[in-house]
Design an enzyme around this catalytic site. Sequence first.
Site: not given
Length: 362
Positions: A123, A145, A187, A228, A238, A242, A246, A249, A253, A265
């Site tokens: 846990r 994340k 990035e 960041k 999010e 946030r 993107n 991106h 993507h 990427h």
Amino acid sequence: LRDILLTLPGRKHRYRIILEPGLRRRLAEALAPLNLPPRIFLVADARVARLYGQEVTGALSAGGYRPEMLTVPPGERSKSWGMLKRLAQRLLALGADRACGVLALGGGVVGDLAGFLASIYLRGVPFVQIPTTLLAMVDASIGGKTAVNLPQGKNLLGTFHQPRLVAIDPEFLDTLPRRERLNGLAEILKAGFIRDPDLLTRLAALHTRLFQDPESLADIIFRAAEIKARVVAADEKEADLRRILNFGHTLGHALEQASGFSLPHGQAVAFGMIFALDLSVRLTGLPPDTARSGHQLIRNFGLAQTLPALDHDAILAALPQDKKRQDQDLVFVLLKDLGQPVIYRGAPLPLIAKLLGKMQEL
Ligand SMILES: NC(=O)c1ccc[n+]([C@@H]2O[C@H](COP(=O)([O-])OP(=O)(O)OC[C@H]3O[C@@H](n4cnc5c(N)ncnc54)[C@H](O)[C@@H]3O)[C@@H](O)[C@H]2O)c1
């Protein structure tokens, strides 16, 4: 030593991001404030373990810890449910209890996998990020994340589990291949475009000398990591803030997907940023000269040179649609100016198709 203390609003949890050349040899000192028991468990991919395993475990042992190294094969395929289960069973076999610390030593793959493991093992156990790729230093290790992939897609299973410490040693980058450096550089450029025009000016001045100048490199990594960190601290889970992360991106993507993930990427994001700059000129009043110098900066670093031939319809089909609306609105992060992002809803599809065509001609 550069140091950010990150407080997450409304929660007691705080953690530090520290950056120092050679930090891998002083990890025991860096971990001391966390009061972890001596037995700690490092997760690394086989390549990183071969390059740095002995040095890192040696330094931890010298500092009074009893580290165990758990390795996984390098590559995205290790971010799997099967690998997660295998690692959990290794921890059990080694007698890891609820107080034990799990440390990710590696790139974003190991960070996401070990973070997920730490979030669900008994846990949840304390977790530390020791990023070894540029992408992980400025992006993946920050924000909490975690994820593994499913055959149906990337990052479909995951949790939010904040690390107790992010310990960045830029010297790990000495052995990082150029292709991997470019992924992180994209990035860093993104962080500049959305939040810090001064960072872009410095990157333009350093140009390709960046990796030969350790002091400037450390500074730039720190600033990108801080950007960041501040964005995700203000908006842990999010919502709209946030979303500015993107930038580049949305199309990036779609390009990755249309290329069957053969386009790296960083390159995909770089093309996505070039495209977002063009779209910003048309939709949010970004001065054309600013967009042009942005293009130049991205390309000067060896990013976004020539776009491979990809099926336009496949790219357009892979663009995400705003699920909150009924119509076919496309959502992009655009710029009003450098450092001034806006979430733009309703970019017209014909304009997108036209700019995409223009980019493919270059
Ligand atoms: N959690 C997040 O917020 C977040 C954000 C961005 C990306 N990600 C995830 O990160 C992953 C990509 O991370 P990545 O680009 O770091 O890839 P990666 O972890 O696969 O590392 C890339 C390669 O570099 C090697 N490597 C790592 N450090 C090295 C070093 N110091 N010297 C030499 N080789 C080294 C690795 O063995 C690997 O082959 C993706 O799975 C992505 O989904 C997560």
